[in-house]
Design an enzyme around this catalytic site. Structure first.
Site, PDB file in Angstrom:
ATOM      1  N   LYS A  82      -2.199   0.891   0.318  1.00  0.00           N
ATOM      2  CA  LYS A  82      -1.459  -0.206   0.926  1.00  0.00           C
ATOM      3  C   LYS A  82      -0.432  -0.503  -0.120  1.00  0.00           C
ATOM      4  O   LYS A  82      -0.830  -1.164  -1.275  1.00  0.00           O
ATOM      5  CB  LYS A  82      -2.402  -1.298   1.254  1.00  0.00           C
ATOM      6  CG  LYS A  82      -1.838  -2.400   2.117  1.00  0.00           C
ATOM      7  CD  LYS A  82      -3.087  -3.556   2.553  1.00  0.00           C
ATOM      8  CE  LYS A  82      -2.465  -4.536   3.379  1.00  0.00           C
ATOM      9  NZ  LYS A  82      -3.788  -5.679   3.714  1.00  0.00           N
ATOM     10  N   SER A 161      -3.461  -6.701   8.681  1.00  0.00           N
ATOM     11  CA  SER A 161      -2.355  -6.463   7.968  1.00  0.00           C
ATOM     12  C   SER A 161      -2.272  -4.977   7.513  1.00  0.00           C
ATOM     13  O   SER A 161      -1.110  -4.459   6.975  1.00  0.00           O
ATOM     14  CB  SER A 161      -2.278  -7.268   6.878  1.00  0.00           C
ATOM     15  OG  SER A 161      -3.096  -7.192   5.956  1.00  0.00           O
ATOM     16  N   SER A 185      -8.196  -7.551   7.878  1.00  0.00           N
ATOM     17  CA  SER A 185      -7.235  -6.714   7.755  1.00  0.00           C
ATOM     18  C   SER A 185      -7.501  -5.157   7.548  1.00  0.00           C
ATOM     19  O   SER A 185      -6.645  -4.328   7.433  1.00  0.00           O
ATOM     20  CB  SER A 185      -6.135  -7.124   6.591  1.00  0.00           C
ATOM     21  OG  SER A 185      -5.159  -8.228   7.162  1.00  0.00           O
TER      22      SER A 185
HETATM   23  N1  GLN Z   1      -4.897 -11.843  10.419  1.00  0.00           N
HETATM   24  C1  GLN Z   1      -5.242 -12.449   9.499  1.00  0.00           C
HETATM   25  C2  GLN Z   1      -4.260 -13.244   8.949  1.00  0.00           C
HETATM   26  O1  GLN Z   1      -3.154 -13.215   9.356  1.00  0.00           O
HETATM   27  C3  GLN Z   1      -6.078 -11.576   8.367  1.00  0.00           C
HETATM   28  C4  GLN Z   1      -5.046 -11.040   7.434  1.00  0.00           C
HETATM   29  C5  GLN Z   1      -5.992 -10.275   6.295  1.00  0.00           C
HETATM   30  O2  GLN Z   1      -6.982  -9.931   6.269  1.00  0.00           O
HETATM   31  N2  GLN Z   1      -5.012  -9.813   5.238  1.00  0.00           N
HETATM   32  O3  GLN Z   1      -4.282 -13.898   7.975  1.00  0.00           O
END
Ligand code: GLN
Length: 505
Positions: A82, A161, A185
């Protein structure tokens, strides 16, 4: 020895490890085959950067180690990271962007600990994977470099994400990838694309070199095709790191061995005999999509057949995890992102007046709308006069959410439920940000509590609007019980084939 029956891209980490060790395939052949496949499916938007030369050099070194008999279980296995993990540019030729214009072309002088450990384990880095800007999002549509697409249906999002990671693994471009999970994410994109992912206990993987979003929540973890492959990767990625102040001081763990360890009183037919799986009633609301409920229930039935007992539990503050997370995470983000000011690294506005004007223009140009929204919310809740009303209150509730889990674990060993309330939604919907925040409801509680949690394929949507898309089962364990989660998921995957289904591209 004969070559493996399946095409190279269809093999997971464990199978590739066996094929490499048996010299049925070389790491160079494998790397080239996957590079060709990545090019063929570039339209999925999974990768933000690749470097074929450095990858092939790593593959040649891996083949030499295998020939010399010095190889480990991951030597020669290609994977990708990532783009929230920094990668030493001089070593890898790979820039690090965190999905942001702010870090366009950024050449890190060092590797994240997770990356360094996987490199030391002999893995081959195929490239960097798309993600939401600074890991803020649930659909990968907040990436400054365009969306990644769901391989099961290219008109749908892969989740986020870690969307590029999920897309690459599900599309069989890579056998496995790294991801990060602050509020879901790893789990949510794994669920949306039919792969397996685990967010370990907070502190198990080092945060050193992970571009920081919300430091009290950020955790790294593997995303792969099976619990077994996740276990192999997690063993190499995890472990104490003195460069991360919140790293858990524990001896190195062999998660693969823990995954295989039989339960006391279990048998081959009933490997989960005696395991109590708690179903929080708040995780099965009436509004849960029938597609999700159906798949999760069928996975639970399989777990029962394997000997597990289902018990009812309650996480009464599940709904509160949304406001709590969406105060704490932006608060920490507003502080973490203050470093992007155009001075030391990253974007700097070309036209500007004095220093203050330079800061303003740099940040206005470098950050996307969701990141700006979070910086504003975070700055607000931390500001004098509002701190007690919002931030402090959220911290207190966070503690109560963690306590609720401990109350559940009095009655069960593992908690199960859906990962997300729906299957993957359509790309380009212009969703209201609040819609995305609400969809995090089942992943946020475990994140706030710092517990290990995973997403395991549980079948496919059956309704017409569900479009046959994958659904994930979430398993949440108590602190440092990754072995038990992986054992449970592995038992399920030995008895079912949902995780083996491939999208047709
Ligand atoms: N969807 C969540 C956010 O937008 C989680 C994102 C994540 O785990 N990096 O913060």
């Amino acid at each position: 020895m004969s070559a493996p029956q399946q095409a190279l891209h269809q093999l997971g980490v464990a199978a590739l490890g066996r094929a490499l060790a048996a010299r049925q395939v070389s790491s160079v052949e494998l790397t080239q085959a996957l590079q060709a496949r990545m090019a063929q499916h570039a339209g999925l938007g999974a990768f933000l950067a690749t470097n074929h030369e450095t990858a092939l050099a790593e593959a040649r070194a891996a083949d030499a180690a295998i020939a010399a008999g010095t190889a480990g279980p991951l030597t020669g296995i290609p994977l990708a990271h990532k783009d929230i993990f920094v990668t030493d540019y001089a070593r890898s030729g790979l820039p690090t962007t965190a999905g942001s214009q702010m870090l366009k072309g950024y050449a890190s002088p060092f590797d994240a600990t997770v990356v360094a450990r996987l490199v030391a384990a002999g893995t081959v880095t195929l490239g960097k994977l798309n993600c939401d800007e600074f890991a803020m999002g649930s659909a990968n549509e907040n990436s400054a470099y365009g969306p990644a697409r769901n391989p099961w249906d290219a008109t749908r999002v892969p989740g986020g994400s870690s969307g590029g990671s999920a897309t690459a693994v599900a599309a069989r471009l890579v056998p496995a990838a790294t991801g990060t999970d602050t509020g879901g994410s790893i789990r949510q994109p794994a669920s949306f694309t039919g792969i397996t992912g685990i967010k370990p206990t907070y502190g198990v993987c080092s945060r050193y070199g992970m571009v920081a979003f919300a430091s009290s929540l950020d955790q790294a973890g593997p995303m792969a095709r099976s619990a077994e492959d996740c276990a192999l990767l997690l063993s190499a990625m995890s472990g104490f790191d003195e460069r991360d102040a919140t790293s858990a001081e524990r001896p190195p763990q062999d998660f693969h061995a823990l995954m295989l360890e039989p339960r006391a009183g279990a048998s081959a037919a009933k490997p989960l005999q005696g395991l109590r799986i708690g179903l929080p009633k708040e995780f099965f609301p009436a509004a849960l999509a029938a597609d999700v409920n159906g798949a999760v229930r069928s996975a639970l039935t399989e777990l029962e057949k394997l000997g597990a007992a289902l018990v009812d539990v309650s996480l009464p503050r599940t709904e509160l995890s949304i406001p709590v997370y969406y105060l704490i995470a932006p608060a920490e983000a507003s502080s973490n992102l203050s470093r992007f000011d155009g001075v030391k690294f990253g974007h700097r506005a070309a036209q500007h007046g004095d220093l203050l004007d330079m800061y303003k223009k740099t940040r206005a140009e470098g950050f996307g709308p969701e990141v700006k929204r979070r910086i504003m919310i975070g700055t607000y809740v931390l500001s004098h006069g509002y701190y007690d009303a919002y931030y402090l209150q959220a911290q207190k509730l966070r503690r109560m959410i963690a306590d609720d889990f401990q109350a559940c674990f009095q009655h069960c060993d593992v908690i199960a439920g859906p990962v997300a309330p729906t299957v993957a939604w359509a790309l380009g919907q212009q969703r209201n940000p609040l819609q995305d925040y609400l969809a995090d409801i089942f992943t946020l509680p475990g994140s706030l509590a710092g517990l290990p949690a995973m997403s395991v394929p549980a079948g496919f949507a059956k309704s017409e609007e569900g479009g046959g898309l994958p659904v994930g089962l979430q398993l949440i364990g108590n602190y440092f019980q990754e072995g038990q989660l992986l054992h449970t998921a592995h038992a399920l995957q030995q008895a079912t084939d949902w995780h083996l289904k491939e999208p047709t591209l």
